[in-house]
Design a protein around this motif. Structure first.
Motif, short mmCIF file in Angstrom:
data_model
loop_
_atom_site.label_atom_id
_atom_site.label_comp_id
_atom_site.label_asym_id
_atom_site.label_seq_id
_atom_site.Cartn_x
_atom_site.Cartn_y
_atom_site.Cartn_z
N ARG A 83 0.78 -1.16 0.01
CA ARG A 83 0.10 0.00 -0.20
C ARG A 83 0.87 1.23 0.06
N SER A 84 1.81 1.39 0.84
CA SER A 84 2.83 2.56 0.86
C SER A 84 3.44 2.88 -0.69
N ALA A 85 3.76 1.54 -1.24
CA ALA A 85 4.64 1.62 -2.56
C ALA A 85 3.21 2.52 -3.76
N GLN A 86 2.16 1.96 -3.36
CA GLN A 86 1.24 2.17 -4.24
C GLN A 86 0.94 3.77 -4.18
N VAL A 87 0.64 4.33 -2.81
CA VAL A 87 0.52 5.79 -2.43
C VAL A 87 1.80 6.50 -2.92
N SER A 88 3.02 5.95 -2.78
CA SER A 88 4.24 6.79 -3.35
C SER A 88 3.84 6.98 -4.58
N ALA A 89 3.81 6.10 -5.61
CA ALA A 89 3.81 5.91 -6.85
C ALA A 89 2.72 7.01 -7.32
N TYR A 90 1.58 7.13 -6.54
CA TYR A 90 0.42 8.07 -7.13
C TYR A 90 0.92 9.49 -6.65
N GLN A 91 1.65 9.52 -5.45
CA GLN A 91 2.15 10.96 -5.03
C GLN A 91 2.98 11.47 -6.03
N THR A 92 3.84 10.69 -6.40
CA THR A 92 5.16 10.86 -7.33
C THR A 92 4.59 11.44 -8.76
N GLY A 93 3.65 10.62 -9.36
CA GLY A 93 2.96 10.90 -10.43
C GLY A 93 2.38 12.49 -10.33
N ARG A 94 1.59 12.62 -9.23
CA ARG A 94 0.92 13.93 -9.22
C ARG A 94 1.91 14.99 -9.23
N ARG A 95 2.95 14.95 -8.44
CA ARG A 95 4.00 16.01 -8.42
C ARG A 95 4.61 16.31 -9.48
N LYS A 96 5.21 15.14 -10.43
CA LYS A 96 5.77 15.10 -11.52
C LYS A 96 5.25 14.83 -12.71
N GLY A 97 3.86 14.83 -12.93
CA GLY A 97 3.44 14.47 -14.05
C GLY A 97 3.72 13.41 -14.63
N MET A 98 3.77 12.10 -13.90
CA MET A 98 3.91 10.81 -14.53
C MET A 98 2.63 10.08 -13.84
N ARG A 99 2.57 9.02 -14.61
CA ARG A 99 1.63 8.06 -14.28
C ARG A 99 2.01 6.73 -14.13
N PHE A 100 1.57 5.82 -13.00
CA PHE A 100 2.23 4.33 -12.72
C PHE A 100 0.82 3.43 -12.45
N THR A 101 1.20 2.25 -12.61
CA THR A 101 0.12 1.30 -12.48
C THR A 101 0.78 0.25 -11.84
N SER A 102 0.19 -0.67 -10.96
CA SER A 102 0.42 -1.81 -10.15
C SER A 102 -0.17 -2.91 -10.49
N ARG A 103 0.46 -4.05 -10.10
CA ARG A 103 -0.18 -5.24 -10.13
C ARG A 103 0.25 -6.51 -9.29
N ARG A 104 -0.43 -7.02 -8.83
CA ARG A 104 0.13 -8.26 -8.00
C ARG A 104 0.72 -9.25 -8.77
N VAL A 105 1.76 -9.77 -8.53
CA VAL A 105 2.41 -10.87 -9.09
C VAL A 105 2.80 -11.89 -8.48
N ASP A 106 3.38 -13.09 -8.83
CA ASP A 106 3.66 -14.27 -8.13
C ASP A 106 4.79 -13.99 -7.07
N ASP A 107 5.60 -13.18 -7.23
CA ASP A 107 6.53 -12.83 -6.08
C ASP A 107 6.36 -11.68 -5.53
N GLY A 108 5.33 -10.84 -5.73
CA GLY A 108 4.98 -9.38 -4.91
C GLY A 108 4.18 -8.58 -5.71
N LEU A 109 4.48 -7.29 -5.54
CA LEU A 109 3.81 -6.23 -6.37
C LEU A 109 4.59 -5.66 -7.32
N ARG A 110 4.33 -5.43 -8.57
CA ARG A 110 4.94 -4.56 -9.41
C ARG A 110 4.39 -3.23 -10.05
#
Length: 72
Positions: A40-67
């Motif tokens: 959850r921390s990683a997802q929130v951090s990606a969202y906040q980084t995207g808002r500040r820097k004009g980037m977009r991120f997506t995440s998915r759970r994979v077999d060995d973690g969250l990508r």
């Protein structure tokens, strides 16, 4: 207290260094988060980084973690 000359002001930076490398990622790159407690921390951090820097991120759970991918 003594008044002194000759000391340069250090570069202030921007707070503490980031926990995740999202700000340095290019479109199409991804990072794997393996600590389940940090998903959850990683997802929130990606969202906040995207808002500040004009980037977009997506995440998915994979077999060995969250990508997390940078998409824009």
């Amino acid at each position: 207290m003594e008044i002194e000359n000759g000391f340069d002001i250090p570069n202030p930076g921007r707070g503490r260094p980031g926990r995740y490398p999202f700000a340095r990622m290019e479109v199409g790159q991804s990072v794997l988060i393996t600590d389940e407690g940090s998903y959850r921390s990683a997802q929130v951090s990606a969202y906040q980084t995207g808002r500040r820097k004009g980037m977009r991120f997506t995440s998915r759970r994979v077999d060995d973690g969250l990508r997390v991918w940078r998409t824009e």
